[in-house]
Motif scaffolding. Structure first.
Motif, PDB file in Angstrom:
ATOM      1  N   GLY A  43      19.540 -13.503  -4.782  1.00  0.00           N
ATOM      2  CA  GLY A  43      18.655 -12.365  -4.579  1.00  0.00           C
ATOM      3  C   GLY A  43      19.270 -11.008  -4.796  1.00  0.00           C
ATOM      4  N   THR A  44      20.533 -10.950  -5.195  1.00  0.00           N
ATOM      5  CA  THR A  44      21.180  -9.653  -5.396  1.00  0.00           C
ATOM      6  C   THR A  44      20.866  -9.047  -6.754  1.00  0.00           C
ATOM      7  OG1 THR A  44      23.196 -10.767  -6.178  1.00  0.00           O
ATOM      8  CG2 THR A  44      23.068 -10.195  -3.825  1.00  0.00           C
ATOM      9  N   ARG A  45      20.304  -9.853  -7.683  1.00  0.00           N
ATOM     10  CA  ARG A  45      19.921  -9.336  -8.987  1.00  0.00           C
ATOM     11  C   ARG A  45      18.540  -9.878  -9.348  1.00  0.00           C
ATOM     12  NH1 ARG A  45      24.676  -9.814 -13.324  1.00  0.00           N
ATOM     13  NH2 ARG A  45      23.799  -7.812 -14.004  1.00  0.00           N
ATOM     14  N   LYS A  46      17.794  -9.082 -10.102  1.00  0.00           N
ATOM     15  CA  LYS A  46      16.474  -9.501 -10.551  1.00  0.00           C
ATOM     16  C   LYS A  46      16.341  -9.209 -12.044  1.00  0.00           C
ATOM     17  CE  LYS A  46      14.238  -8.112  -6.204  1.00  0.00           C
ATOM     18  NZ  LYS A  46      13.269  -7.163  -5.610  1.00  0.00           N
ATOM     19  N   MET A  47      15.512 -10.011 -12.685  1.00  0.00           N
ATOM     20  CA  MET A  47      15.235  -9.830 -14.108  1.00  0.00           C
ATOM     21  C   MET A  47      13.731  -9.921 -14.324  1.00  0.00           C
ATOM     22  SD  MET A  47      16.724 -11.970 -17.409  1.00  0.00           S
ATOM     23  CE  MET A  47      18.420 -11.518 -17.059  1.00  0.00           C
ATOM     24  N   ALA A  48      13.176  -8.982 -15.093  1.00  0.00           N
ATOM     25  CA  ALA A  48      11.758  -8.994 -15.440  1.00  0.00           C
ATOM     26  C   ALA A  48      11.560  -9.758 -16.746  1.00  0.00           C
ATOM     27  CB  ALA A  48      11.224  -7.573 -15.562  1.00  0.00           C
ATOM     28  N   PHE A  49      10.322 -10.131 -17.000  1.00  0.00           N
ATOM     29  CA  PHE A  49       9.983 -10.896 -18.203  1.00  0.00           C
ATOM     30  C   PHE A  49       9.041 -10.061 -19.056  1.00  0.00           C
ATOM     31  CE2 PHE A  49       7.386 -14.414 -20.229  1.00  0.00           C
ATOM     32  CZ  PHE A  49       8.391 -14.818 -21.093  1.00  0.00           C
ATOM     33  N   ALA A  50       9.465  -9.753 -20.286  1.00  0.00           N
ATOM     34  CA  ALA A  50       8.710  -8.852 -21.157  1.00  0.00           C
ATOM     35  C   ALA A  50       8.225  -9.594 -22.385  1.00  0.00           C
ATOM     36  CB  ALA A  50       9.569  -7.646 -21.546  1.00  0.00           C
ATOM     37  N   LEU A  51       7.015 -10.153 -22.290  1.00  0.00           N
ATOM     38  CA  LEU A  51       6.386 -10.856 -23.399  1.00  0.00           C
ATOM     39  C   LEU A  51       5.086 -10.171 -23.816  1.00  0.00           C
ATOM     40  CD1 LEU A  51       5.843 -13.239 -25.336  1.00  0.00           C
ATOM     41  CD2 LEU A  51       4.930 -14.516 -23.376  1.00  0.00           C
ATOM     42  N   THR A  52       4.222  -9.852 -22.857  1.00  0.00           N
ATOM     43  CA  THR A  52       2.854  -9.416 -23.131  1.00  0.00           C
ATOM     44  C   THR A  52       2.809  -8.086 -23.881  1.00  0.00           C
ATOM     45  OG1 THR A  52       2.227 -10.465 -21.057  1.00  0.00           O
ATOM     46  CG2 THR A  52       0.606  -8.997 -22.065  1.00  0.00           C
ATOM     47  N   GLU A  53       1.905  -8.023 -24.869  1.00  0.00           N
ATOM     48  CA  GLU A  53       1.650  -6.785 -25.605  1.00  0.00           C
ATOM     49  C   GLU A  53       0.145  -6.562 -25.700  1.00  0.00           C
ATOM     50  OE1 GLU A  53       5.580  -7.121 -28.535  1.00  0.00           O
ATOM     51  OE2 GLU A  53       3.606  -6.781 -29.392  1.00  0.00           O
ATOM     52  N   PRO A  54      -0.297  -5.308 -25.756  1.00  0.00           N
ATOM     53  CA  PRO A  54      -1.734  -5.038 -25.753  1.00  0.00           C
ATOM     54  C   PRO A  54      -2.473  -5.593 -26.964  1.00  0.00           C
ATOM     55  CG  PRO A  54      -0.484  -3.022 -26.157  1.00  0.00           C
ATOM     56  CD  PRO A  54       0.493  -4.058 -25.715  1.00  0.00           C
ATOM     57  N   ASP A  55      -1.817  -5.678 -28.121  1.00  0.00           N
ATOM     58  CA  ASP A  55      -2.507  -6.123 -29.338  1.00  0.00           C
ATOM     59  C   ASP A  55      -2.252  -7.586 -29.682  1.00  0.00           C
ATOM     60  OD1 ASP A  55      -3.588  -3.570 -29.766  1.00  0.00           O
ATOM     61  OD2 ASP A  55      -1.759  -2.902 -30.764  1.00  0.00           O
ATOM     62  N   ALA A  56      -1.341  -8.238 -28.941  1.00  0.00           N
ATOM     63  CA  ALA A  56      -1.036  -9.637 -29.233  1.00  0.00           C
ATOM     64  C   ALA A  56      -1.911 -10.581 -28.423  1.00  0.00           C
ATOM     65  CB  ALA A  56       0.435  -9.921 -28.954  1.00  0.00           C
ATOM     66  N   ASP A  60      16.823 -11.851   2.673  1.00  0.00           N
ATOM     67  CA  ASP A  60      16.850 -13.000   3.576  1.00  0.00           C
ATOM     68  C   ASP A  60      16.586 -14.302   2.817  1.00  0.00           C
ATOM     69  OD1 ASP A  60      17.452 -11.497   5.775  1.00  0.00           O
ATOM     70  OD2 ASP A  60      15.473 -11.625   6.707  1.00  0.00           O
ATOM     71  N   LEU A  61      15.623 -14.279   1.893  1.00  0.00           N
ATOM     72  CA  LEU A  61      15.322 -15.472   1.101  1.00  0.00           C
ATOM     73  C   LEU A  61      16.520 -15.858   0.235  1.00  0.00           C
ATOM     74  CD1 LEU A  61      11.681 -14.563  -0.028  1.00  0.00           C
ATOM     75  CD2 LEU A  61      12.304 -16.367   1.579  1.00  0.00           C
ATOM     76  N   GLY A  62      17.170 -14.859  -0.358  1.00  0.00           N
ATOM     77  CA  GLY A  62      18.335 -15.138  -1.196  1.00  0.00           C
ATOM     78  C   GLY A  62      19.507 -15.679  -0.403  1.00  0.00           C
ATOM     79  N   GLN A  63      19.776 -15.072   0.746  1.00  0.00           N
ATOM     80  CA  GLN A  63      20.902 -15.515   1.564  1.00  0.00           C
ATOM     81  C   GLN A  63      20.692 -16.928   2.094  1.00  0.00           C
ATOM     82  OE1 GLN A  63      21.322 -12.431   4.518  1.00  0.00           O
ATOM     83  NE2 GLN A  63      21.836 -10.880   2.964  1.00  0.00           N
ATOM     84  N   ARG A  81       0.817  -1.218   0.000  1.00  0.00           N
ATOM     85  CA  ARG A  81       0.000   0.000   0.000  1.00  0.00           C
ATOM     86  C   ARG A  81       0.845   1.261   0.000  1.00  0.00           C
ATOM     87  NH1 ARG A  81      -5.198  -0.238   0.176  1.00  0.00           N
ATOM     88  NH2 ARG A  81      -6.256  -2.226   0.626  1.00  0.00           N
ATOM     89  N   GLY A  82       2.060   1.161   0.501  1.00  0.00           N
ATOM     90  CA  GLY A  82       2.949   2.322   0.516  1.00  0.00           C
ATOM     91  C   GLY A  82       3.780   2.475  -0.737  1.00  0.00           C
ATOM     92  N   GLY A  83       3.603   1.554  -1.707  1.00  0.00           N
ATOM     93  CA  GLY A  83       4.383   1.621  -2.937  1.00  0.00           C
ATOM     94  C   GLY A  83       5.848   1.285  -2.732  1.00  0.00           C
ATOM     95  N   GLU A  84       6.140   0.512  -1.692  1.00  0.00           N
ATOM     96  CA  GLU A  84       7.523   0.159  -1.378  1.00  0.00           C
ATOM     97  C   GLU A  84       7.800  -1.292  -1.740  1.00  0.00           C
ATOM     98  OE1 GLU A  84       8.877   2.007   2.545  1.00  0.00           O
ATOM     99  OE2 GLU A  84       6.693   1.886   2.807  1.00  0.00           O
ATOM    100  N   HIS A  85       9.094  -1.610  -1.819  1.00  0.00           N
ATOM    101  CA  HIS A  85       9.507  -2.964  -2.151  1.00  0.00           C
ATOM    102  C   HIS A  85       9.790  -3.763  -0.877  1.00  0.00           C
ATOM    103  CE1 HIS A  85       9.415  -1.665  -6.207  1.00  0.00           C
ATOM    104  NE2 HIS A  85      10.498  -0.923  -6.146  1.00  0.00           N
ATOM    105  N   ILE A  86      10.064  -5.041  -1.056  1.00  0.00           N
ATOM    106  CA  ILE A  86      10.266  -5.938   0.085  1.00  0.00           C
ATOM    107  C   ILE A  86      11.729  -6.404   0.100  1.00  0.00           C
ATOM    108  CG2 ILE A  86       7.897  -6.683   0.498  1.00  0.00           C
ATOM    109  CD1 ILE A  86      10.151  -8.648  -1.838  1.00  0.00           C
ATOM    110  N   GLY A  87      12.637  -5.430   0.049  1.00  0.00           N
ATOM    111  CA  GLY A  87      14.060  -5.726  -0.099  1.00  0.00           C
ATOM    112  C   GLY A  87      14.631  -6.580   1.007  1.00  0.00           C
ATOM    113  N   GLU A  88      14.239  -6.310   2.260  1.00  0.00           N
ATOM    114  CA  GLU A  88      14.791  -7.071   3.382  1.00  0.00           C
ATOM    115  C   GLU A  88      14.390  -8.538   3.316  1.00  0.00           C
ATOM    116  OE1 GLU A  88      13.381  -2.982   4.935  1.00  0.00           O
ATOM    117  OE2 GLU A  88      12.613  -4.590   3.662  1.00  0.00           O
ATOM    118  N   LEU A  89      13.108  -8.785   3.033  1.00  0.00           N
ATOM    119  CA  LEU A  89      12.621 -10.160   2.901  1.00  0.00           C
ATOM    120  C   LEU A  89      13.327 -10.857   1.745  1.00  0.00           C
ATOM    121  CD1 LEU A  89      10.719 -12.563   3.318  1.00  0.00           C
ATOM    122  CD2 LEU A  89       8.963 -11.299   2.056  1.00  0.00           C
ATOM    123  N   TRP A  90      13.435 -10.168   0.622  1.00  0.00           N
ATOM    124  CA  TRP A  90      14.076 -10.758  -0.559  1.00  0.00           C
ATOM    125  C   TRP A  90      15.527 -11.126  -0.262  1.00  0.00           C
ATOM    126  CZ3 TRP A  90      11.641 -12.462  -4.713  1.00  0.00           C
ATOM    127  CH2 TRP A  90      12.383 -12.790  -5.848  1.00  0.00           C
TER     128      TRP A  90
END
Length: 386
Positions: free
Chosen positions: A118-131, A46-49, A35-44
């Motif tokens: 957990g020190t790096r992240k990659m997004a997945f870019a497939l979806t397009e509005p007309d496809a 901990d999960l990575g470590q 709700r605050g528009g923030e990320h969950i860096g600490e949790l991420w």
């Protein structure tokens, strides 16, 4: 509360490890950050470590050397603790799996250890509005340009792009094949590349993972950004799409467990006229049905992960698991809200905020209609409608 899915001792310990980390933060942390528009860096972190984000990735590249069956446990257990993280599906499951299966040695060395810890992240870019659901019809295109490629076009509903160093972009490459379908290629594109623009999408989702429209305006990448072989991207992308479906099911299964457990506790403790409301069949039977649906979906998901890890044909099982889990989670969440009465819509009880992200997973990453099409055509051998 017991369930139908039984874990080995090793997987039980894995589930307990995830639960301990999730309990350290809790659903309140997740909701507050969302709700605050923030990320969950600490949790991420901990999960990575703890080695949980890359449990399925190759050991030689910093992973745990296990499989989707283990990642299923990680993602489900987070959601079962009120923390349904979309980014767990996107970066480790989709992008990590595609890179592990088809990336060059250089890309694997560069990216997989960071995705795993957990020190790096990659997004997945497939979806397009007309496809829409037709991945062959993407309009984002890549053309060879000197020492690399130039990418132009746009992508839609790209999750967590602002959190990630790069995107795995699916683009059409060159002229269509003989069957008229576009050839696809996959590229790793840094999010800070000149020509990349992220435009936030306003949605009803309560999630720390925000949605974006991404524009590519003649974005140049080197030859080393190409994943696998040019023009073979459709086959390569399925190394990520089946894990995506299975891990989306894992999130739904966790939400379903969370909802049923919250409702069970409330129905046991809440009394009207000196009787716990859970003693009434009007409350008990719908919750029992919700529990049954969630457990069946968990079994389907575990089977899909097992097939994928064994190298078998997992597409049908992955689609069935996602279909069953999304419907079961919504059924469980709706009944949990109903069991709580007016309290079901109170933020204090932690149910209503999960509605929209769960509802989204009925539509994404593949709609239930497209799952039904797949099962009708592939499983039942019925004539294709498209």
């Amino acid at each position: 509360m017991t369930g139908l899915v039984s874990d080995s001792d090793e997987r039980r310990l894995l589930r307990e490890s995830v639960g301990k980390i999730a309990a350290k933060y809790g659903p309140g942390y997740y909701t507050e950050r969302s709700r605050g528009g923030e990320h969950i860096g600490e949790l991420w972190a901990d999960l990575g470590q703890a080695g949980l984000l890359g449990v399925h990735l190759p050991e030689e590249h910093g992973g745990g050397g296990a499989g989707l069956a283990e990642l299923n446990i990680v993602i489900e257990e987070l959601a079962a603790n009120g923390i349904p993280l979309l980014i767990t599906v996107i970066s480790p499951a989709i992008c990590g799996s595609i890179l592990a299966a088809h990336g060059s040695d250089e890309l694997k060395r560069d990216w997989l250890p960071g995705i795993a810890d957990g020190t790096r992240k990659m997004a997945f870019a497939l979806t397009e509005p007309d496809a829409g659901s037709n991945s062959h019809n993407v309009s984002t295109h890549a053309r060879r340009d000197g020492d690399g490629w130039t990418i132009s076009g746009s992508k839609y509903y790209i999750s967590a792009a602002d959190e990630c160093e790069a995107m795995l972009v699916v683009a059409r490459d060159g002229e269509p094949a003989a069957d008229g379908r576009n050839r696809l290629s996959l590229f790793v594109v840094p999010t800070d590349s000149p020509g990349v623009t992220l435009q936030p999408l306003e949605t009803a989702l309560v999630s720390p993972d925000k949605q974006f429209t991404v524009f590519f305006d003649d974005v140049h990448v080197g030859e080393d950004a190409l994943i696998g072989e040019a023009g073979k991207g459709l086959r390569q992308v399925f190394a990520g799409l089946n894990p995506e479906r299975i891990m989306a099911a894992a999130i739904c299964n966790g939400v379903g467990r969370y909802a049923v457990d919250k409702a069970r506790t409330y129905a046991t403790e809440r009394q009207v006229w000196s009787t716990p409301i859970g003693a009434h069949q009007g409350i008990a039977h719908p919750l029992a049905e919700a529990h049954i649906a969630v457990e069946l979906a968990r079994l389907a998901t575990a089977r899909a992960a097992e097939l994928f890890d064994g190298g078998g044909a997992a597409a049908e099982a992955a689609n069935v698991a996602k279909f069953a889990a999304a419907d079961a989670a919504l059924q469980a969440l709706d009944q949990a809200i109903q069991t709580h009465g007016g309290n079901g819509l109170s933020r204090e009880y932690g149910l209503a905020d999960l509605w929209f992200v769960t509802r989204m997973l009925r539509t994404a990453p593949v709609s239930r209609e497209m799952v039904l099409n797949f099962v009708a055509h592939t499983s039942l051998g019925l004539p294709q409608s498209y």
